[in-house]
Write a protein that holds these residues in place. Structure first.
Motif, PDB file in Angstrom:
ATOM      1  N   GLY A 232       9.893   4.176  20.840  1.00 27.23           N
ATOM      2  CA  GLY A 232      10.889   3.960  19.796  1.00 27.23           C
ATOM      3  C   GLY A 232      10.337   3.512  18.463  1.00 27.23           C
ATOM      4  O   GLY A 232      11.100   3.114  17.580  1.00 27.23           O
ATOM      5  N   HIS A 233       9.011   3.596  18.282  1.00 23.74           N
ATOM      6  CA  HIS A 233       8.392   3.107  17.055  1.00 23.74           C
ATOM      7  C   HIS A 233       7.858   4.263  16.204  1.00 23.74           C
ATOM      8  O   HIS A 233       7.813   5.415  16.645  1.00 23.74           O
ATOM      9  N   THR A 234       7.446   3.935  14.982  1.00 25.62           N
ATOM     10  CA  THR A 234       6.849   4.910  14.079  1.00 25.62           C
ATOM     11  C   THR A 234       5.359   4.609  13.959  1.00 25.62           C
ATOM     12  O   THR A 234       4.975   3.653  13.277  1.00 25.62           O
ATOM     13  N   PRO A 235       4.515   5.388  14.625  1.00 29.25           N
ATOM     14  CA  PRO A 235       3.073   5.135  14.549  1.00 29.25           C
ATOM     15  C   PRO A 235       2.461   5.768  13.305  1.00 29.25           C
ATOM     16  O   PRO A 235       2.952   6.784  12.793  1.00 29.25           O
ATOM     17  N   VAL A 236       1.390   5.158  12.819  1.00 24.84           N
ATOM     18  CA  VAL A 236       0.702   5.691  11.650  1.00 24.84           C
ATOM     19  C   VAL A 236      -0.775   5.325  11.741  1.00 24.84           C
ATOM     20  O   VAL A 236      -1.132   4.276  12.286  1.00 24.84           O
ATOM     21  N   LEU A 237      -1.630   6.204  11.249  1.00 24.71           N
ATOM     22  CA  LEU A 237      -3.061   5.938  11.127  1.00 24.71           C
ATOM     23  C   LEU A 237      -3.412   5.834   9.654  1.00 24.71           C
ATOM     24  O   LEU A 237      -2.933   6.635   8.833  1.00 24.71           O
ATOM     25  N   TYR A 259     -15.714   7.061  -1.388  1.00 24.40           N
ATOM     26  CA  TYR A 259     -15.255   6.589  -0.073  1.00 24.40           C
ATOM     27  C   TYR A 259     -15.153   5.067  -0.066  1.00 24.40           C
ATOM     28  O   TYR A 259     -14.141   4.500   0.367  1.00 24.40           O
ATOM     29  N   GLU A 260     -16.209   4.403  -0.538  1.00 17.56           N
ATOM     30  CA  GLU A 260     -16.218   2.941  -0.523  1.00 17.56           C
ATOM     31  C   GLU A 260     -15.130   2.374  -1.426  1.00 17.56           C
ATOM     32  O   GLU A 260     -14.567   1.314  -1.149  1.00 17.56           O
ATOM     33  N   GLU A 261     -14.828   3.081  -2.512  1.00 17.84           N
ATOM     34  CA  GLU A 261     -13.794   2.608  -3.440  1.00 17.84           C
ATOM     35  C   GLU A 261     -12.401   2.705  -2.832  1.00 17.84           C
ATOM     36  O   GLU A 261     -11.548   1.846  -3.077  1.00 17.84           O
ATOM     37  N   ILE A 262     -12.168   3.730  -2.017  1.00 17.23           N
ATOM     38  CA  ILE A 262     -10.797   4.069  -1.636  1.00 17.23           C
ATOM     39  C   ILE A 262     -10.454   3.799  -0.174  1.00 17.23           C
ATOM     40  O   ILE A 262      -9.360   3.300   0.119  1.00 17.23           O
ATOM     41  N   PHE A 263     -11.355   4.114   0.755  1.00 16.39           N
ATOM     42  CA  PHE A 263     -10.951   4.216   2.160  1.00 16.39           C
ATOM     43  C   PHE A 263     -10.332   2.923   2.707  1.00 16.39           C
ATOM     44  O   PHE A 263      -9.151   2.894   3.072  1.00 16.39           O
ATOM     45  N   HIS A 264     -11.100   1.854   2.778  1.00 19.26           N
ATOM     46  CA  HIS A 264     -10.563   0.621   3.364  1.00 19.26           C
ATOM     47  C   HIS A 264      -9.480  -0.026   2.494  1.00 19.26           C
ATOM     48  O   HIS A 264      -8.460  -0.491   3.033  1.00 19.26           O
ATOM     49  N   PRO A 265      -9.646  -0.074   1.159  1.00 17.64           N
ATOM     50  CA  PRO A 265      -8.547  -0.628   0.353  1.00 17.64           C
ATOM     51  C   PRO A 265      -7.235   0.130   0.539  1.00 17.64           C
ATOM     52  O   PRO A 265      -6.160  -0.471   0.578  1.00 17.64           O
ATOM     53  N   HIS A 266      -7.325   1.461   0.663  1.00 15.73           N
ATOM     54  CA  HIS A 266      -6.107   2.252   0.857  1.00 15.73           C
ATOM     55  C   HIS A 266      -5.455   1.911   2.190  1.00 15.73           C
ATOM     56  O   HIS A 266      -4.231   1.764   2.289  1.00 15.73           O
ATOM     57  N   CYS A 267      -6.277   1.757   3.225  1.00 10.17           N
ATOM     58  CA  CYS A 267      -5.734   1.407   4.541  1.00 10.17           C
ATOM     59  C   CYS A 267      -5.097   0.018   4.518  1.00 10.17           C
ATOM     60  O   CYS A 267      -4.055  -0.212   5.145  1.00 10.17           O
ATOM     61  N   GLU A 268      -5.705  -0.912   3.789  1.00 11.65           N
ATOM     62  CA  GLU A 268      -5.136  -2.254   3.718  1.00 11.65           C
ATOM     63  C   GLU A 268      -3.819  -2.259   2.948  1.00 11.65           C
ATOM     64  O   GLU A 268      -2.919  -3.036   3.260  1.00 11.65           O
ATOM     65  N   ARG A 269      -3.690  -1.385   1.942  1.00 12.80           N
ATOM     66  CA  ARG A 269      -2.403  -1.277   1.248  1.00 12.80           C
ATOM     67  C   ARG A 269      -1.308  -0.835   2.212  1.00 12.80           C
ATOM     68  O   ARG A 269      -0.150  -1.231   2.088  1.00 12.80           O
ATOM     69  N   LEU A 270      -1.687  -0.002   3.158  1.00  7.79           N
ATOM     70  CA  LEU A 270      -0.716   0.493   4.131  1.00  7.79           C
ATOM     71  C   LEU A 270      -0.111  -0.650   4.939  1.00  7.79           C
ATOM     72  O   LEU A 270       1.049  -0.578   5.357  1.00  7.79           O
ATOM     73  N   LEU A 271      -0.886  -1.719   5.145  1.00  8.43           N
ATOM     74  CA  LEU A 271      -0.387  -2.854   5.924  1.00  8.43           C
ATOM     75  C   LEU A 271       0.883  -3.450   5.324  1.00  8.43           C
ATOM     76  O   LEU A 271       1.719  -3.992   6.048  1.00  8.43           O
ATOM     77  N   ALA A 272       1.023  -3.357   4.011  1.00  8.77           N
ATOM     78  CA  ALA A 272       2.206  -3.919   3.351  1.00  8.77           C
ATOM     79  C   ALA A 272       3.486  -3.232   3.802  1.00  8.77           C
ATOM     80  O   ALA A 272       4.582  -3.772   3.627  1.00  8.77           O
ATOM     81  N   HIS A 273       3.355  -2.047   4.388  1.00  7.82           N
ATOM     82  CA  HIS A 273       4.524  -1.282   4.819  1.00  7.82           C
ATOM     83  C   HIS A 273       4.667  -1.256   6.340  1.00  7.82           C
ATOM     84  O   HIS A 273       5.566  -0.595   6.859  1.00  7.82           O
ATOM     85  N   CYS A 274       3.777  -1.954   7.040  1.00  6.57           N
ATOM     86  CA  CYS A 274       3.789  -1.948   8.505  1.00  6.57           C
ATOM     87  C   CYS A 274       4.366  -3.247   9.050  1.00  6.57           C
ATOM     88  O   CYS A 274       4.392  -4.271   8.371  1.00  6.57           O
ATOM     89  N   ASP A 275       4.817  -3.164  10.289  1.00  8.72           N
ATOM     90  CA  ASP A 275       5.343  -4.336  10.982  1.00  8.72           C
ATOM     91  C   ASP A 275       4.357  -4.892  11.998  1.00  8.72           C
ATOM     92  O   ASP A 275       4.445  -6.052  12.392  1.00  8.72           O
ATOM     93  N   ALA A 276       3.431  -4.046  12.449  1.00 10.84           N
ATOM     94  CA  ALA A 276       2.519  -4.460  13.511  1.00 10.84           C
ATOM     95  C   ALA A 276       1.278  -3.580  13.487  1.00 10.84           C
ATOM     96  O   ALA A 276       1.246  -2.528  12.838  1.00 10.84           O
ATOM     97  N   VAL A 277       0.255  -4.042  14.201  1.00  7.38           N
ATOM     98  CA  VAL A 277      -0.992  -3.298  14.353  1.00  7.38           C
ATOM     99  C   VAL A 277      -1.314  -3.210  15.838  1.00  7.38           C
ATOM    100  O   VAL A 277      -1.183  -4.198  16.570  1.00  7.38           O
ATOM    101  N   LEU A 278      -1.726  -2.031  16.271  1.00 12.44           N
ATOM    102  CA  LEU A 278      -2.260  -1.855  17.623  1.00 12.44           C
ATOM    103  C   LEU A 278      -3.757  -1.644  17.485  1.00 12.44           C
ATOM    104  O   LEU A 278      -4.211  -0.614  16.986  1.00 12.44           O
ATOM    105  N   ARG A 279      -4.543  -2.633  17.901  1.00  8.58           N
ATOM    106  CA  ARG A 279      -6.007  -2.571  17.790  1.00  8.58           C
ATOM    107  C   ARG A 279      -6.557  -1.927  19.055  1.00  8.58           C
ATOM    108  O   ARG A 279      -6.351  -2.425  20.162  1.00  8.58           O
ATOM    109  N   ILE A 280      -7.270  -0.804  18.885  1.00  6.24           N
ATOM    110  CA  ILE A 280      -7.816  -0.103  20.044  1.00  6.24           C
ATOM    111  C   ILE A 280      -9.316   0.118  19.833  1.00  6.24           C
ATOM    112  O   ILE A 280      -9.847  -0.047  18.735  1.00  6.24           O
ATOM    113  N   GLY A 281      -9.997   0.523  20.894  1.00  4.35           N
ATOM    114  CA  GLY A 281     -11.395   0.914  20.778  1.00  4.35           C
ATOM    115  C   GLY A 281     -12.363  -0.248  20.763  1.00  4.35           C
ATOM    116  O   GLY A 281     -12.011  -1.400  21.022  1.00  4.35           O
TER     117      GLY A 281
END
Length: 311
Positions: A232-237, A259-281
């Motif tokens: 029932g959730h909306t998953p995102v990578l 890559y260094e300028e954008i990749f991780h900062p962009h992913c962290e911006r995504l956190l502002a729109h998320c409710d939870a994180v599933l840590r795998i691997g």
């Protein structure tokens, strides 16, 4: 009943506000030997606390007020709390109804008891009675704020219940009784809600930047997408959104300046729109940094698919 404690002497240290005593007593140890010891106890009477919630709107009523003991322990003193008060010989539920009207201006028909606990049994005698109750718009009968003659200046706060729970993780809510009641509310009373969940795992880590191994890492994260959706959730990578931006910015490959300028900062911006994180691997410094950022925002962090509730 077998005797385990023998009181030897009691000395009154203070009764200026409440009662502080030191007691010398013998305690029977588990091996049968008796040991003499002294302890101070602070008796302020017993109390009650209640969390009011609205299940339809998923909101809670909390208060903010100044607490001097918190102020002298490296805090600004203003704590967000569930309404509470001492019993003063009254019945816990009766006293709690009165406290709710005084502090919040709300009157509810029913309070349900959930706990009866010692909050600081190492030194304080108080037993605290915990309640929950449901409120609605018609429950408001006054402005609340407490009693000025008792030094109370209480702000009433209505907030989203999920935000309140997140504030316990971020440190914005530090009051123990309130944290206990918010956790009880989410565990037992509020139905699970649909969440946007970021699936976070190794991307470059352990690959030597080999494209095939990077693709395998992405596939491992994507293997959790359908199970999360079916719960029932909306998953995102983060990769789904960051990689097109890298392409548009002209990145020539993982690890370059773009890559260094954008990749991780962009992913962290995504956190502002998320409710939870599933840590795998497995091990990944970048993923661990994402999880740390998520916790700082007060997001839920899961480490196993089975931990994620179904809606």
């Amino acid at each position: 009943m077998e005797e385990n404690v023998r009181i030897k002497s009691v000395k009154l240290l203070s009764d200026n506000w409440y009662v502080l005593k030191t007691t010398t007593f013998d305690l029977k140890r588990r091996d049968g030997r008796w040991q003499t010891m002294s302890r101070e106890t602070y008796d302020r009477g017993n109390g009650a606390v209640a969390l009011l919630y609205n299940s339809t709107r998923r909101t809670v009523l909390l208060t903010r007020q100044f607490r001097f003991p918190a102020y002298v322990n490296q805090h600004d003193g203003y704590l967000i709390e569930a309404p509470a008060g001492l019993l003063d010989e009254a019945h816990p539920e009766q006293r709690m109804h009165a406290e709710l009207e005084e502090e919040t201006g709300y009157k509810v028909e029913q309070l349900r008891p959930v706990f009866d606990v010692f909050m600081s049994p190492g030194s304080v005698t108080e037993r605290l009675h915990f309640f929950v109750g449901e409120y609605h718009a018609g429950s408001k009968i006054g402005s609340g704020g407490g009693l000025e003659q008792e030094g109370e200046d209480i702000e009433v706060i209505e907030m989203d219940a999920d935000k309140a729970l997140a504030m316990t993780a971020s440190g914005e809510i530090m009051d123990a009784k309130t944290i206990m009641l918010l956790q009880y509310l989410h565990l037992h009373l509020l139905p699970p809600r649909s969440m946007m969940i970021l699936v976070a795992g190794p991307y470059r880590s352990g690959t030597g930047d080999d494209p095939a191994r990077i693709a395998a890492n992405v596939a491992a994260m994507e293997s959790f997408v359908l199970p999360l959706y079916r719960k029932g959730h909306t998953p995102v990578l983060g990769e789904w959104l960051a990689l097109p931006v890298l392409h548009a910015a002209g990145s020539q490959g993982v690890g370059d300046a773009v890559y260094e300028e954008i990749f991780h900062p962009h992913c962290e911006r995504l956190l502002a729109h998320c409710d939870a994180v599933l840590r795998i691997g497995g091990a990944s410094a970048g993923t661990d940094a994402m999880v740390a950022a998520a916790r700082k925002r007060g997001l839920l962090v899961y480490h196993d698919l089975d931990q994620v509730p179904a809606v």
